[in-house]
Design an enzyme around this catalytic site. Structure first.
Site, PDB file in Angstrom:
ATOM      1  N   THR A  72       0.841  -1.199   0.000  1.00  0.00           N
ATOM      2  CA  THR A  72       0.000   0.000   0.000  1.00  0.00           C
ATOM      3  C   THR A  72       0.871   1.242   0.000  1.00  0.00           C
ATOM      4  O   THR A  72       0.637   2.192  -0.749  1.00  0.00           O
ATOM      5  CB  THR A  72      -0.917  -0.008   1.235  1.00  0.00           C
ATOM      6  N   ASN A 171      -6.844  -9.158  -7.529  1.00  0.00           N
ATOM      7  CA  ASN A 171      -6.852  -9.919  -6.284  1.00  0.00           C
ATOM      8  C   ASN A 171      -8.168 -10.617  -5.996  1.00  0.00           C
ATOM      9  O   ASN A 171      -8.213 -11.546  -5.207  1.00  0.00           O
ATOM     10  CB  ASN A 171      -6.499  -8.988  -5.121  1.00  0.00           C
ATOM     11  N   GLN A 233      -0.381  -9.506  -6.449  1.00  0.00           N
ATOM     12  CA  GLN A 233      -1.019 -10.816  -6.516  1.00  0.00           C
ATOM     13  C   GLN A 233      -0.330 -11.747  -7.508  1.00  0.00           C
ATOM     14  O   GLN A 233      -0.427 -12.956  -7.413  1.00  0.00           O
ATOM     15  CB  GLN A 233      -2.495 -10.673  -6.916  1.00  0.00           C
ATOM     16  N   SER A 253       4.739  -7.145  -2.874  1.00  0.00           N
ATOM     17  CA  SER A 253       4.423  -7.289  -1.454  1.00  0.00           C
ATOM     18  C   SER A 253       5.068  -8.549  -0.913  1.00  0.00           C
ATOM     19  O   SER A 253       5.145  -9.567  -1.599  1.00  0.00           O
ATOM     20  CB  SER A 253       2.906  -7.378  -1.269  1.00  0.00           C
ATOM     21  N   HIS A 255       4.065 -10.173   2.124  1.00  0.00           N
ATOM     22  CA  HIS A 255       3.219 -11.128   2.848  1.00  0.00           C
ATOM     23  C   HIS A 255       2.241 -11.898   1.958  1.00  0.00           C
ATOM     24  O   HIS A 255       1.522 -12.761   2.424  1.00  0.00           O
ATOM     25  CB  HIS A 255       2.478 -10.431   3.997  1.00  0.00           C
ATOM     26  N   CYS A 420     -15.404  -3.473   5.565  1.00  0.00           N
ATOM     27  CA  CYS A 420     -15.375  -2.065   5.926  1.00  0.00           C
ATOM     28  C   CYS A 420     -14.859  -1.938   7.355  1.00  0.00           C
ATOM     29  O   CYS A 420     -14.561  -2.914   8.009  1.00  0.00           O
ATOM     30  CB  CYS A 420     -16.753  -1.431   5.789  1.00  0.00           C
TER      31      CYS A 420
END
Lengths: 469, 378
Positions: A72, A171, A233, A253, A255, A420
């Site tokens: 991110t 993803n 991804q 990424s 992880h 959310c």
């Protein structure tokens, strides 16, 4: 009850080999890489080695890999950094309000970013935020398979476009974008643009509408628009060699590929790195892109000058990302990257076989289920590609939030779109962008397989899913 | 294998201390497999995320699974719209009663059962006696919430647990503190849950328009203006009008004005002076949607068909002291029908009661503290 994890697209367990590689960097080799003494050098050497490893795997140069705290953050750096860099280096000012004093009012200097409608939230929310800072954003629609509309891309490119950001593979549905075709379109546009600029370089005011304060800035402008891809991804399953792909920026990424959480990376192309290399050892850290640079500097590291840091401080990561490096995580990240590059094809086949088997068995339990995004049949017919590990499945007549809870209570972990802040699941905007009806979206779940998924696990999962669906 | 022998309980966790302790008490009990749920309702000030977070923290601490059940749309329709429509008609509906009936013990229960639950549990202060399945006033008389639960049926109660009914609020806080629950010191929520800090009248104004109307005294004299009858409730004072007469005379000792009647058609409010004004009192009320929790109980009080009247205790507002009254079946002609729901009942108070607002619930109690049922005042 042994739980079955079918949510590898959300995150992956750390591979034991990765964990082992990280271990020395907690208690023994704990130094701050910026420290000048032995401990610092030891830590810095580990980061250097990690950077070298990752750079090699993606076909990049050492200096082109920037470690961040997450993908991110890498995405934020790519988008925000380029907008900042464009305003500062190309337009010649850092504050958007300044433009009215520097350029005739008639000129539109609002930079444009083009993204697909199904990007990860770390892209979509960032561009939404940038919209409030006078950046124009074009959201490219996708078709039912999740492929971006290339015609719309062509139409959307204009002289103010500074960045095109399109994810390599999605993803939620696993659809792989035709990156090479996208690169082709962007490059072609870039060349036309550069020609126009070259022929008119004597003008202070760029004929394409950009006011160039200094001559060297026009050189930078010819590199626009840049192309960024979020490969978070796809890295496990697809070759992410930046030269073969032809992208200028790429996000990775840790992880999602059996590395630890807390590490991401941004690749930023630096086409003249050959010249740069010899000087690098002498002067790695003081070279922040933040500083005003001479024409000479621009020439030797031009593209990276277009990205300005969004986190400043001690000047780590070549000044692109300040903050003491997460050494252990970076080491683990590099180890994870190494493990994949050795085994990609085999793993690809293994996972594909498992997910095909899972789908076949699921169909037996409930013949009404359907694939969202690109089904195998459609893939073959349309030449679409998708990741082998992601199955986004529509369960007619069921509510995905109920299914998710039932499956979780039965020990099968899956995902139902994103959550959310209150942890309630939201209807997926990805499926919505694919043109699926609301009741279909609300009845869909994502199953994603991974390195530690076995056939026995799939059999057991099917057994548990049976009574639920 | 072992796990399914346990009874599966879904606890509705609001993020407050009461439901946190309810979850804690159940999780401690080895008989149960406990699952925490936050019911996402409709909320206009956006504080729900924080409450869900508090609930999740407690669930995580107790090591129980936790899910958010999204009932926002349903809540809006069945509770909020119901309430707004009620105000539009000039009555004073009770959203808490509706939330329990439709959401917690309606849709949430249904969902939980669909997910293999044997029970749902809530942090209500009320006691459930089994096997007869009767509800009793909570140990903490001050916190007793039986008033809001009069719509419950045997079918619902069969699947209900109220773990904190036998505790005082202070004990609940003590348990939470001792257990180390993060919600131990959290302030109690107040007022209507979905409004948060938004003022009730401001909320209604979004849905109901302002329409000036007359405020009349009991003898029909105009003494002021109001914003539309739907914004006011029977018994309300401080409605923002000057008492003309006292304003002129100045010296006379003035008494506050209370709304005693609303004429929705003509958009007129009628007010009476002084809190002991006879016009504020009612001796008798009519009820609709009557529910008796336990048919055995209804027989005991002689309803609906054995005996036309019976002595009960009643309250027409939350936390109001219980009042002696007689309940009688208003429709003697259906006296042989076993259906007691929706038939009209009359309650006669032994002594007149003031501030009775149509739309509110009248809830019946036995002398032993049993909550027998209730109905809506019409």
């Amino acid at each position: 009850m042994k739980r079955i994890y079918l949510d590898y697209a959300a995150t992956t367990p750390v591979d034991p080999l990765v964990k082992k590689a990280m271990e020395p960097y907690f208690c023994q080799k704990f130094g701050n890489p910026s420290s000048l003494h032995f401990f610092g050098q030891e830590a810095m050497a580990a980061i250097d080695e990690s950077r070298e490893k990752i750079a090699k795997v993606i076909g990049a140069n050492f200096r082109e890999v920037i470690f961040t705290g997450s993908a991110t953050e890498a995405n934020n750096l790519a988008l925000r950094g380029i907008i900042k860099g464009f305003r500062f280096q190309v337009l010649g000012f850092s504050n958007k309000n300044q433009k009215y004093t520097l350029t005739p009012n008639t000129q539109n200097l609002t930079p444009r970013i083009i993204v697909s409608a199904i990007e990860h939230e770390s892209i979509l929310e960032t561009v939404r935020d940038l919209e409030s800072e006078d950046v124009e954003v074009i959201y490219l629609p996708v078709d039912r398979e999740g492929l971006v509309d290339l015609k719309k891309l062509k139409e959307s490119l204009n002289e103010r476009t500074v960045l095109v950001s399109i994810m390599y593979a999605n993803n939620e549905i696993g659809t792989i974008q035709p990156i090479s075709a996208i690169v082709e379109i962007v490059r072609k546009f870039r060349m036309q643009n550069a020609e126009l600029r070259k022929n008119n370089s004597k003008f202070l005011i760029d004929p394409l509408g950009i006011c160039l304060r200094q001559k060297h800035n026009s050189e930078l402008a010819t590199a626009l628009p840049l192309l960024h891809t979020d490969a978070v991804q796809s890295f496990q399953y697809l070759d992410c060699d930046v030269n073969k792909l032809g992208v200028d920026l790429m996000t990775l990424s840790s992880h999602k590929i059996y590395g630890p959480k807390g590490a991401g990376a941004l690749y930023i192309r630096n086409p003249k790195h050959e010249i740069r290399n010899s000087k690098q050892i002498l002067n790695t850290k003081s070279q922040t892109p933040n500083k005003q640079v001479s024409n000479f500097d621009i020439r030797i590291s031009n593209l990276q000058q277009l990205v300005k840091p969004i986190v400043v401080g001690g000047g780590q990561e070549f000044g692109f990302r300040s903050g003491t490096e997460n050494v252990a995580a970076i080491v683990g990240f590099a180890k994870a990257v190494g493990l994949i590059s050795n085994s990609r094809e085999l793993e690809n086949k293994r996972v594909k076989k498992l997910s095909d088997y899972f789908w076949k068995e699921l169909k037996k339990i409930n013949p009404k289920v359907q694939i969202n995004g690109a089904s195998d049949v459609r893939c073959r017919a349309l030449g679409v590609n998708k990741l082998p590990n992601i199955l986004n499945i529509y369960f007619p007549g069921k509510l995905s939030e109920d299914l998710l809870i039932k499956l979780d209570l039965a020990g099968v972990a899956v995902s139902g779109g994103s959550a959310c802040s209150a942890r309630a699941s939201k209807p997926s905007y990805v499926l919505k962008s694919c043109g699926l009806a609301e009741n279909r979206i609300k009845s869909s779940l994502r199953f994603s397989l991974g390195r530690f998924t076995t056939k026995a696990e799939i059999d057991e999962a099917i057994k548990r899913i049976g009574p639920v669906v | 294998m072992n796990i399914r022998k346990l009874k599966r309980v879904f606890v509705a966790m609001s993020g407050g201390v009461d439901s946190s302790v309810a979850a804690f008490l159940l999780a401690k009990n080895k008989k149960y497999e406990v699952i925490g749920c936050f019911i996402k309702g409709y909320n206009i000030d956006g504080c729900q995320g924080a409450d869900a977070e508090d609930a999740r923290r407690v669930a995580g601490f107790l090591k129980i699974p936790f899910y958010v059940i999204d009932l926002e749309k349903e809540y809006k329709k069945l509770v909020v719209d119901y309430m707004i429509n009620g105000y539009k008609k000039g009555i004073t509906p009770n959203p808490d009663v509706m939330c329990n009936k439709e959401i917690k013990f309606g849709l949430f229960l249904e969902k939980a059962l669909g997910m293999g639950a044997d029970y749902i549990a809530t942090g209500h202060y009320v006691r459930l006696a089994s096997p007869a399945l009767s509800l009793y006033i909570a140990k903490d008389l001050n916190k007793d919430q039986s008033y809001f639960l009069w719509t419950l049926t045997q079918e619902q109660l069969k699947h209900c647990l109220f773990p904190i009914g036998d505790y005082l609020k202070s004990e609940v806080r003590e348990i939470a503190k001792k257990a180390g629950l993060s919600t131990a010191e959290k302030k109690d929520s107040q007022g209507i849950c979905f409004l948060g800090m938004v003022k009730f009248k401001d909320f209604l104004k979004q849905y109901l328009s302002i329409k000036k109307g007359d405020v009349l005294s009991v003898d029909g004299k105009k003494i002021g203006e109001h914003d539309g009858v739907w914004f006011y409730t029977i018994g309300q004072r401080h409605i923002g009008i000057m008492n003309y007469e006292s304003g002129i005379i100045g010296r006379r000792e003035t008494k506050p004005l209370y709304i005693i009647k609303k004429n929705v058609k003509k958009n007129i409010l009628i007010v009476a002076e002084g809190e002991n004004n006879q016009a504020l009192y009612k001796k008798e009320i009519k009820l609709a949607n009557v529910n008796f929790i336990n048919s055995k109980e209804s027989k005991e009080v002689g309803l609906p068909y054995r005996c036309p009247t019976s002595q009960i205790l009643v309250r027409v507002r939350y936390r109001q002291p219980l009042i002696k009254a007689r309940i009688m079946n208003n429709e003697s002609r259906i006296k042989d029908s076993p259906i007691i729901h929706n038939s009209k009942f009359i309650i006669q108070f032994d002594a007149p009661v003031k501030f009775i607002a149509p739309g509110q619930s009248a809830v019946f109690y036995g002398k032993n503290g049993e909550m027998l049922g209730g109905g809506i005042i019409i």
